[in-house]
Design a protein around this motif. Structure first.
Motif, PDB file in Angstrom:
ATOM      1  N   ASN A 167     -19.690  -5.477  -6.276  1.00 18.01           N
ATOM      2  CA  ASN A 167     -19.606  -4.239  -5.173  1.00 18.01           C
ATOM      3  C   ASN A 167     -18.255  -3.924  -4.991  1.00 18.01           C
ATOM      4  OD1 ASN A 167     -22.347  -4.335  -4.749  1.00 18.01           O
ATOM      5  ND2 ASN A 167     -21.916  -6.235  -3.238  1.00 18.01           N
ATOM      6  N   TYR A 168     -18.016  -2.803  -4.520  1.00 13.94           N
ATOM      7  CA  TYR A 168     -16.723  -2.353  -4.036  1.00 13.94           C
ATOM      8  C   TYR A 168     -16.479  -2.138  -2.569  1.00 13.94           C
ATOM      9  CZ  TYR A 168     -15.950  -1.525  -8.945  1.00 13.94           C
ATOM     10  OH  TYR A 168     -15.832  -1.697 -10.423  1.00 13.94           O
ATOM     11  N   GLU A 169     -15.497  -2.597  -2.050  1.00 11.29           N
ATOM     12  CA  GLU A 169     -15.184  -2.349  -0.611  1.00 11.29           C
ATOM     13  C   GLU A 169     -13.955  -1.601  -0.446  1.00 11.29           C
ATOM     14  OE1 GLU A 169     -12.683  -5.793   1.603  1.00 11.29           O
ATOM     15  OE2 GLU A 169     -14.759  -6.302   1.695  1.00 11.29           O
ATOM     16  N   THR A 170     -14.092  -0.658   0.509  1.00 16.93           N
ATOM     17  CA  THR A 170     -12.898   0.233   0.709  1.00 16.93           C
ATOM     18  C   THR A 170     -11.831  -0.369   1.799  1.00 16.93           C
ATOM     19  OG1 THR A 170     -14.315   2.163   0.723  1.00 16.93           O
ATOM     20  CG2 THR A 170     -12.319   2.320   1.762  1.00 16.93           C
ATOM     21  N   VAL A 171     -10.435  -0.569   1.255  1.00 16.82           N
ATOM     22  CA  VAL A 171      -9.617  -1.164   2.137  1.00 16.82           C
ATOM     23  C   VAL A 171      -8.464  -0.201   2.185  1.00 16.82           C
ATOM     24  CG1 VAL A 171      -7.738  -2.823   1.819  1.00 16.82           C
ATOM     25  CG2 VAL A 171      -9.863  -3.173   0.568  1.00 16.82           C
ATOM     26  N   THR A 172      -8.103  -0.278   3.523  1.00 15.60           N
ATOM     27  CA  THR A 172      -6.872   0.399   3.959  1.00 15.60           C
ATOM     28  C   THR A 172      -5.715  -0.203   4.297  1.00 15.60           C
ATOM     29  OG1 THR A 172      -8.461   2.037   5.163  1.00 15.60           O
ATOM     30  CG2 THR A 172      -6.315   2.210   5.789  1.00 15.60           C
ATOM     31  N   ASP A 173      -4.625  -0.032   3.634  1.00 22.46           N
ATOM     32  CA  ASP A 173      -3.434  -0.533   3.925  1.00 22.46           C
ATOM     33  C   ASP A 173      -2.386   0.221   4.655  1.00 22.46           C
ATOM     34  OD1 ASP A 173      -3.923  -2.740   2.290  1.00 22.46           O
ATOM     35  OD2 ASP A 173      -2.900  -2.183   0.376  1.00 22.46           O
ATOM     36  N   ILE A 174      -2.030  -0.248   5.651  1.00 26.78           N
ATOM     37  CA  ILE A 174      -1.023   0.364   6.712  1.00 26.78           C
ATOM     38  C   ILE A 174       0.334   0.149   6.335  1.00 26.78           C
ATOM     39  CG2 ILE A 174      -0.695   1.091   9.203  1.00 26.78           C
ATOM     40  CD1 ILE A 174      -3.563   1.395   8.233  1.00 26.78           C
ATOM     41  N   ILE A 175       1.197   1.046   6.030  1.00 29.50           N
ATOM     42  CA  ILE A 175       2.608   0.589   5.761  1.00 29.50           C
ATOM     43  C   ILE A 175       3.361   1.153   6.918  1.00 29.50           C
ATOM     44  CG2 ILE A 175       4.571   1.129   4.298  1.00 29.50           C
ATOM     45  CD1 ILE A 175       2.195   1.695   2.152  1.00 29.50           C
ATOM     46  N   MET A 176       4.083   0.090   7.656  1.00 24.73           N
ATOM     47  CA  MET A 176       4.695   0.480   9.004  1.00 24.73           C
ATOM     48  C   MET A 176       6.204   0.079   8.448  1.00 24.73           C
ATOM     49  SD  MET A 176       2.425  -1.458  11.817  1.00 24.73           S
ATOM     50  CE  MET A 176       2.577  -2.899  10.885  1.00 24.73           C
ATOM     51  N   HIS A 177       7.317   0.873   9.109  1.00 25.14           N
ATOM     52  CA  HIS A 177       8.673   0.458   9.121  1.00 25.14           C
ATOM     53  C   HIS A 177       8.961   0.408  10.451  1.00 25.14           C
ATOM     54  CE1 HIS A 177      10.263   1.868   4.919  1.00 25.14           C
ATOM     55  NE2 HIS A 177       8.762   2.197   4.827  1.00 25.14           N
ATOM     56  N   LEU A 178       9.487  -0.856  10.498  1.00 27.65           N
ATOM     57  CA  LEU A 178       9.801  -1.474  11.926  1.00 27.65           C
ATOM     58  C   LEU A 178      11.406  -1.519  12.186  1.00 27.65           C
ATOM     59  CD1 LEU A 178       6.996  -4.209  12.233  1.00 27.65           C
ATOM     60  CD2 LEU A 178       6.807  -2.080  13.023  1.00 27.65           C
ATOM     61  N   SER A 179      11.841  -1.655  13.276  1.00 28.03           N
ATOM     62  CA  SER A 179      13.259  -1.921  13.549  1.00 28.03           C
ATOM     63  C   SER A 179      13.302  -3.013  14.474  1.00 28.03           C
ATOM     64  CB  SER A 179      13.916  -0.578  14.098  1.00 28.03           C
ATOM     65  OG  SER A 179      15.387  -0.840  14.208  1.00 28.03           O
ATOM     66  N   GLN A 195      15.467  -6.338  16.606  1.00 24.21           N
ATOM     67  CA  GLN A 195      16.385  -6.472  17.552  1.00 24.21           C
ATOM     68  C   GLN A 195      17.698  -6.374  16.733  1.00 24.21           C
ATOM     69  OE1 GLN A 195      14.206  -8.561  17.063  1.00 24.21           O
ATOM     70  NE2 GLN A 195      12.955  -9.191  19.095  1.00 24.21           N
ATOM     71  N   LEU A 196      17.884  -6.700  15.599  1.00 21.61           N
ATOM     72  CA  LEU A 196      19.225  -6.528  15.203  1.00 21.61           C
ATOM     73  C   LEU A 196      19.478  -5.313  14.126  1.00 21.61           C
ATOM     74  CD1 LEU A 196      19.010 -10.337  13.426  1.00 21.61           C
ATOM     75  CD2 LEU A 196      20.330  -9.400  15.594  1.00 21.61           C
ATOM     76  N   ASN A 197      18.572  -4.457  14.616  1.00 20.21           N
ATOM     77  CA  ASN A 197      18.531  -3.070  13.869  1.00 20.21           C
ATOM     78  C   ASN A 197      18.404  -3.229  12.488  1.00 20.21           C
ATOM     79  OD1 ASN A 197      18.772  -1.446  16.182  1.00 20.21           O
ATOM     80  ND2 ASN A 197      21.084  -1.692  16.239  1.00 20.21           N
ATOM     81  N   ASP A 198      17.724  -4.168  12.150  1.00 22.73           N
ATOM     82  CA  ASP A 198      17.259  -4.362  10.378  1.00 22.73           C
ATOM     83  C   ASP A 198      16.008  -3.634  10.550  1.00 22.73           C
ATOM     84  OD1 ASP A 198      19.308  -6.113   9.878  1.00 22.73           O
ATOM     85  OD2 ASP A 198      18.035  -7.916  10.266  1.00 22.73           O
ATOM     86  N   ASP A 199      16.073  -2.755   9.276  1.00 22.76           N
ATOM     87  CA  ASP A 199      14.656  -2.058   8.950  1.00 22.76           C
ATOM     88  C   ASP A 199      13.708  -3.011   8.283  1.00 22.76           C
ATOM     89  OD1 ASP A 199      15.340   0.348  10.344  1.00 22.76           O
ATOM     90  OD2 ASP A 199      15.916   1.396   8.479  1.00 22.76           O
ATOM     91  N   ILE A 200      12.438  -3.084   8.625  1.00 20.95           N
ATOM     92  CA  ILE A 200      11.301  -3.944   8.030  1.00 20.95           C
ATOM     93  C   ILE A 200      10.216  -3.110   7.242  1.00 20.95           C
ATOM     94  CG2 ILE A 200       9.878  -6.049   8.393  1.00 20.95           C
ATOM     95  CD1 ILE A 200      11.858  -6.440  10.890  1.00 20.95           C
ATOM     96  N   LYS A 201       9.916  -3.224   6.389  1.00 23.80           N
ATOM     97  CA  LYS A 201       8.523  -2.708   5.796  1.00 23.80           C
ATOM     98  C   LYS A 201       7.633  -3.743   5.647  1.00 23.80           C
ATOM     99  CE  LYS A 201       6.726  -0.419   1.863  1.00 23.80           C
ATOM    100  NZ  LYS A 201       6.925  -0.331   0.372  1.00 23.80           N
ATOM    101  N   ALA A 202       6.541  -3.381   6.727  1.00 22.33           N
ATOM    102  CA  ALA A 202       5.391  -4.271   6.781  1.00 22.33           C
ATOM    103  C   ALA A 202       4.119  -3.726   6.365  1.00 22.33           C
ATOM    104  CB  ALA A 202       5.201  -4.771   8.094  1.00 22.33           C
ATOM    105  N   THR A 203       3.379  -4.241   5.257  1.00 28.42           N
ATOM    106  CA  THR A 203       2.062  -3.629   4.894  1.00 28.42           C
ATOM    107  C   THR A 203       0.994  -4.828   5.294  1.00 28.42           C
ATOM    108  OG1 THR A 203       3.060  -2.943   2.860  1.00 28.42           O
ATOM    109  CG2 THR A 203       0.692  -2.984   2.804  1.00 28.42           C
ATOM    110  N   VAL A 204      -0.153  -4.031   6.018  1.00 27.02           N
ATOM    111  CA  VAL A 204      -1.146  -4.857   6.531  1.00 27.02           C
ATOM    112  C   VAL A 204      -2.263  -4.171   6.036  1.00 27.02           C
ATOM    113  CG1 VAL A 204       0.343  -5.886   8.545  1.00 27.02           C
ATOM    114  CG2 VAL A 204      -1.151  -3.832   8.685  1.00 27.02           C
ATOM    115  N   HIS A 205      -3.255  -4.870   6.058  1.00 32.06           N
ATOM    116  CA  HIS A 205      -4.855  -4.356   5.935  1.00 32.06           C
ATOM    117  C   HIS A 205      -5.350  -3.604   7.401  1.00 32.06           C
ATOM    118  CE1 HIS A 205      -5.320  -5.681   1.982  1.00 32.06           C
ATOM    119  NE2 HIS A 205      -5.221  -7.121   2.240  1.00 32.06           N
ATOM    120  N   GLY A 206      -6.254  -2.608   7.132  1.00 37.84           N
ATOM    121  CA  GLY A 206      -6.718  -1.960   8.403  1.00 37.84           C
ATOM    122  C   GLY A 206      -7.448  -3.048   9.468  1.00 37.84           C
ATOM    123  N   ASP A 207      -7.689  -4.164   8.834  1.00 37.49           N
ATOM    124  CA  ASP A 207      -8.649  -5.247  10.075  1.00 37.49           C
ATOM    125  C   ASP A 207      -7.452  -6.042  10.886  1.00 37.49           C
ATOM    126  OD1 ASP A 207      -8.184  -6.700   7.717  1.00 37.49           O
ATOM    127  OD2 ASP A 207     -10.099  -7.334   7.760  1.00 37.49           O
TER     128      ASP A 207
END
Length: 105
Positions: free
Chosen positions: A69-81, A83-95
């Motif tokens: 079967n096929y399942e639809t997946v949503t990846d959310i890509i977030m750029h976070l900053s 406390q040390l002003n570091d940019d962080i890229k985080a990829t998470v699933h929709g759930d």
């Protein structure tokens, strides 16, 4: 005073830009920071189910195989900053569970 709301990543939207986001895994904090950018990618992913089906193997034989079967997946890509002003890229699933911390509300 800040207000905290728990949502899943697929409910994240542009109104959360500039807010503190905490990414959870089994109710434990994985990463946190201020949301700077948000993008979403949706794709289909093959998933084997518990159902079985008869499939020809190309040699005239029939084999029993798990149904694909096929399942639809949503990846959310977030750029976070953080406390040390570091940019962080985080990829998470929709759930994925997130805590949104809104200041002054």
């Amino acid at each position: 005073m800040s207000k905290q709301t728990i949502i899943t990543a697929d409910h994240l939207n542009a109104t959360h830009l500039g807010e503190k986001i905490i990414i959870l895994d089994n109710c434990e904090i994985v990463m946190s920071g201020k949301l700077k950018e948000l993008r979403a990618t949706q794709y289909s992913m093959p998933v084997y189910s518990n159902d079985i089906e008869a499939v020809p193997d190309g040699c005239g034989n029939i084999i029993i195989a798990p149904k694909l079967n096929y399942e639809t997946v949503t990846d959310i890509i977030m750029h976070l900053s953080n406390q040390l002003n570091d940019d962080i890229k985080a990829t998470v699933h929709g759930d994925t569970e997130l805590v949104i911390e809104v200041n002054g509300k």
